[in-house]
Design an enzyme around this catalytic site. Structure first.
Site, PDB file in Angstrom:
ATOM      1  N   HIS A 150     -71.856  20.802 -36.936  1.00 52.92           N
ATOM      2  CA  HIS A 150     -72.125  19.797 -37.765  1.00 52.92           C
ATOM      3  C   HIS A 150     -73.519  19.828 -37.871  1.00 52.92           C
ATOM      4  O   HIS A 150     -74.820  20.247 -37.165  1.00 52.92           O
ATOM      5  CB  HIS A 150     -71.942  18.311 -37.066  1.00 52.92           C
ATOM      6  CG  HIS A 150     -70.565  17.937 -37.172  1.00 52.92           C
ATOM      7  ND1 HIS A 150     -70.043  17.103 -36.230  1.00 52.92           N
ATOM      8  CD2 HIS A 150     -69.905  17.926 -38.138  1.00 52.92           C
ATOM      9  CE1 HIS A 150     -68.639  16.658 -36.731  1.00 52.92           C
ATOM     10  NE2 HIS A 150     -68.688  17.143 -37.895  1.00 52.92           N
ATOM     11  N   CYS A 175     -74.474  11.733 -32.584  1.00 58.23           N
ATOM     12  CA  CYS A 175     -72.995  11.791 -33.052  1.00 58.23           C
ATOM     13  C   CYS A 175     -72.484  10.111 -32.677  1.00 58.23           C
ATOM     14  O   CYS A 175     -71.433   9.943 -33.176  1.00 58.23           O
ATOM     15  CB  CYS A 175     -72.219  12.761 -32.167  1.00 58.23           C
ATOM     16  SG  CYS A 175     -72.775  14.310 -32.234  1.00 58.23           S
TER      17      CYS A 175
END
Ligand code: ARG
Length: 276
Positions: A175, A269
């Site tokens: 990511h 996150c």
């Protein structure tokens, strides 16, 4: 050593407690289903992250966790908002698909947000970052593992901001938020090796003054940070990264999120920023 005074800006965040956190499937290289996670410890660590953010004066909203969604603690992946418009997420893997539904319900409650459902696969703030004061307000977007490049164009149409596409090439940093972070409204830090050579040139051109991280910083999840413009909240393991942001004039605040790392995530996150 920097002499610039880094000023914080009050933020609003969305988090989801890891009450049902487990690692029972593998969708990134960090997830090891053979070692059991300590859900109690994960929850205690999550709570200290939340307390740290509220202690700094930020507002934290909490999303109800669902037992069938063990990755729901990674709330950054549920959507991406800019100036009151929310571009919804669409997860790459079926195990996480329903998380998007929970996030959508959150934004559709009340009339604070304009929610736009996506056509293309994208994992919200996992792959999108916003810099309100860089070039008049730009979005940085990652692709290569999760988010589809088509979602970058879609985000640009939904949000009306230029979207810069960056190609991620290392599966450990799947990511964008594992490889790059906004330190404030115009400055970033990133690990060049996570990006293709061409994307490294794009980043060097746009951000000549970036704080550069190395592979060890990225592996310690040191780039998976949340900054309010002054305080940089990052994983305890990321000590070298803490020194780098301090040298750039920010104040590192370390929080232990060792259990969440087992799912392949850390501070960023677990925190979605709500930009109204
Ligand atoms: N287990 C999750 C996944 O692989 C971790 C997500 C981490 N989130 C993030 N914003 N990088 O999807």
């Amino acid at each position: 050593m920097s002499h610039i005074e880094r000023l914080p800006r009050n933020r609003t965040y969305l988090m989801c407690p890891p009450e049902h956190f487990t690692v029972e499937y593998t969708i990134n290289p960090w997830m090891d289903i053979t070692t059991k996670v300590d859900a109690g410890l994960a929850l205690t660590q999550w709570q200290s992250l939340k307390d740290t953010l509220t202690g700094l004066g930020h507002v934290v909203h909490v999303l109800d966790p669902r037992p069938e969604l063990p990755d729901m603690v990674y709330s950054a992946n549920g959507a991406f908002s800019v100036d009151g418009t929310v571009y919804g997420a669409r997860f790459r893997y079926p195990q996480r698909a329903d998380e998007a539904v929970a996030h959508e319900a959150f934004y559709r409650t009340g009339d604070a947000w304009r929610f736009v459902a996506p056509q293309h696969v994208n994992e919200g703030e996992g792959d999108f970052a916003y810099l309100p004061a860089a070039y008049g307000g730009i979005v940085l977007a990652g692709y290569g593992f999760r988010t589809e490049p088509a979602a970058h164009a879609e985000a640009q149409e939904v949000l009306g901001r230029p979207v810069i596409s960056l190609k991620l090439v290392d599966p450990a940093f799947y990511h964008l938020d594992t490889a790059l972070a906004a330190l404030d409204d115009r400055h970033v830090t990133y690990y060049p090796g996570a990006f293709s050579p061409a994307s490294q040139r794009v980043l060097a051109q746009l951000f000549p003054d970036a704080v550069l991280a190395d592979r060890a910083d990225a592996e310690a999840f040191g780039l998976n940070l949340v900054s309010d413009g002054r305080h940089v909240i990052l994983n305890t393991e990321a000590t070298a990264m803490g020194h780098k942001v301090r040298d750039a004039g920010y104040l590192p605040v370390h929080v232990d999120l060792s259990e969440l790392k087992r799912g392949g995530g850390s501070v960023k996150c677990a925190v979605a920023e709500l930009r109204s």
